[in-house]
Design a protein around this motif. Sequence first.
Motif, PDB file in Angstrom:
ATOM      1  N   LEU A   1       4.195   4.792   2.781  1.00 15.64           N
ATOM      2  CA  LEU A   1       5.174   5.850   2.531  1.00 15.64           C
ATOM      3  C   LEU A   1       4.970   7.042   3.462  1.00 15.64           C
ATOM      4  O   LEU A   1       5.874   7.845   3.654  1.00 15.64           O
ATOM      5  CB  LEU A   1       5.105   6.302   1.071  1.00 15.64           C
ATOM      6  N   LEU A   2       3.786   7.154   4.053  1.00 18.52           N
ATOM      7  CA  LEU A   2       3.509   8.241   4.987  1.00 18.52           C
ATOM      8  C   LEU A   2       3.867   7.872   6.423  1.00 18.52           C
ATOM      9  O   LEU A   2       3.875   8.726   7.302  1.00 18.52           O
ATOM     10  CB  LEU A   2       2.025   8.619   4.907  1.00 18.52           C
ATOM     11  N   ASN A   3       4.166   6.616   6.675  1.00 18.02           N
ATOM     12  CA  ASN A   3       4.479   6.133   8.018  1.00 18.02           C
ATOM     13  C   ASN A   3       5.940   6.417   8.330  1.00 18.02           C
ATOM     14  O   ASN A   3       6.834   5.972   7.623  1.00 18.02           O
ATOM     15  CB  ASN A   3       4.199   4.621   8.090  1.00 18.02           C
ATOM     16  N   ARG A   4       6.225   7.125   9.407  1.00 18.82           N
ATOM     17  CA  ARG A   4       7.580   7.524   9.763  1.00 18.82           C
ATOM     18  C   ARG A   4       8.206   6.665  10.850  1.00 18.82           C
ATOM     19  O   ARG A   4       9.244   7.006  11.381  1.00 18.82           O
ATOM     20  CB  ARG A   4       7.589   8.984  10.235  1.00 18.82           C
TER      21      ARG A   4
ATOM     22  N   GLU B   1       9.276   0.236  10.586  1.00 19.29           N
ATOM     23  CA  GLU B   1       8.737  -0.064   9.263  1.00 19.29           C
ATOM     24  C   GLU B   1       9.804  -0.008   8.182  1.00 19.29           C
ATOM     25  O   GLU B   1       9.712  -0.656   7.177  1.00 19.29           O
ATOM     26  CB  GLU B   1       7.626   0.925   8.901  1.00 19.29           C
TER      27      GLU B   1
ATOM     28  N   SER C   1       0.836  -1.195   0.000  1.00 24.50           N
ATOM     29  CA  SER C   1       0.000   0.000   0.000  1.00 24.50           C
ATOM     30  C   SER C   1       0.877   1.253   0.000  1.00 24.50           C
ATOM     31  O   SER C   1       1.837   1.356   0.763  1.00 24.50           O
ATOM     32  CB  SER C   1      -0.898   0.017   1.236  1.00 24.50           C
ATOM     33  N   LEU C   2       0.536   2.213  -0.849  1.00 23.06           N
ATOM     34  CA  LEU C   2       1.266   3.473  -0.892  1.00 23.06           C
ATOM     35  C   LEU C   2       1.182   4.226   0.432  1.00 23.06           C
ATOM     36  O   LEU C   2       2.029   5.062   0.726  1.00 23.06           O
ATOM     37  CB  LEU C   2       0.737   4.356  -2.024  1.00 23.06           C
ATOM     38  N   ASP C   3       0.188   3.923   1.263  1.00 22.05           N
ATOM     39  CA  ASP C   3       0.035   4.598   2.547  1.00 22.05           C
ATOM     40  C   ASP C   3       1.251   4.396   3.447  1.00 22.05           C
ATOM     41  O   ASP C   3       1.543   5.231   4.306  1.00 22.05           O
ATOM     42  CB  ASP C   3      -1.221   4.103   3.272  1.00 22.05           C
TER      43      ASP C   3
END
Length: 172
Positions: free
Chosen positions: A91-94, A98, A87-89
Amino acid sequence: MDTYRRQIKVDNNLLLRLFLTSRESPFRRGQRTVHVSFKTMFVGGVHELLHEMQKSFTELGLMKVDCIEMSWIESIFYFWFRKGTSSLDVLLNREIAELEGYLYFKRKSDYVQHPISIDGLKGLWKLMNQEGENSPDLIFTPYGGKLNDFSESEIPFPHRAGNIFLIHYGLN
């Protein structure tokens, strides 16, 4: 020919990174062994890549079965995230966990302007084989390629001035 001093000009669409890791040997208890692997990204098709690799790096013996064709964004997932992440989401996880699967790690990079000498490589190998719980991981990333097609005024990248590669050190 001295393979340590060989300089090869490759297709600008090819990124070939070298990874060195040192771990306890599975064959000799109490001794370390250095694992060498290559991670490559090529902007183009498998057949073009195989042709380039056969021309420049025949000793690696790359075959089509070793290659995975994917989009550029899929390559980000492949190189940086846990298997199964799609999932592209993400990429928002900092969260650090991860990114590499490690909670604690230390990283440092240096920019190299001259090839490493034979004595330097021997010293590096000795360092990689030192006993200890945490040995270093090294990543060598060459500079050049497509970046050289753009002037510094078009795309700023201050690290390119005279640097031939980046060496990245890590302890987990």
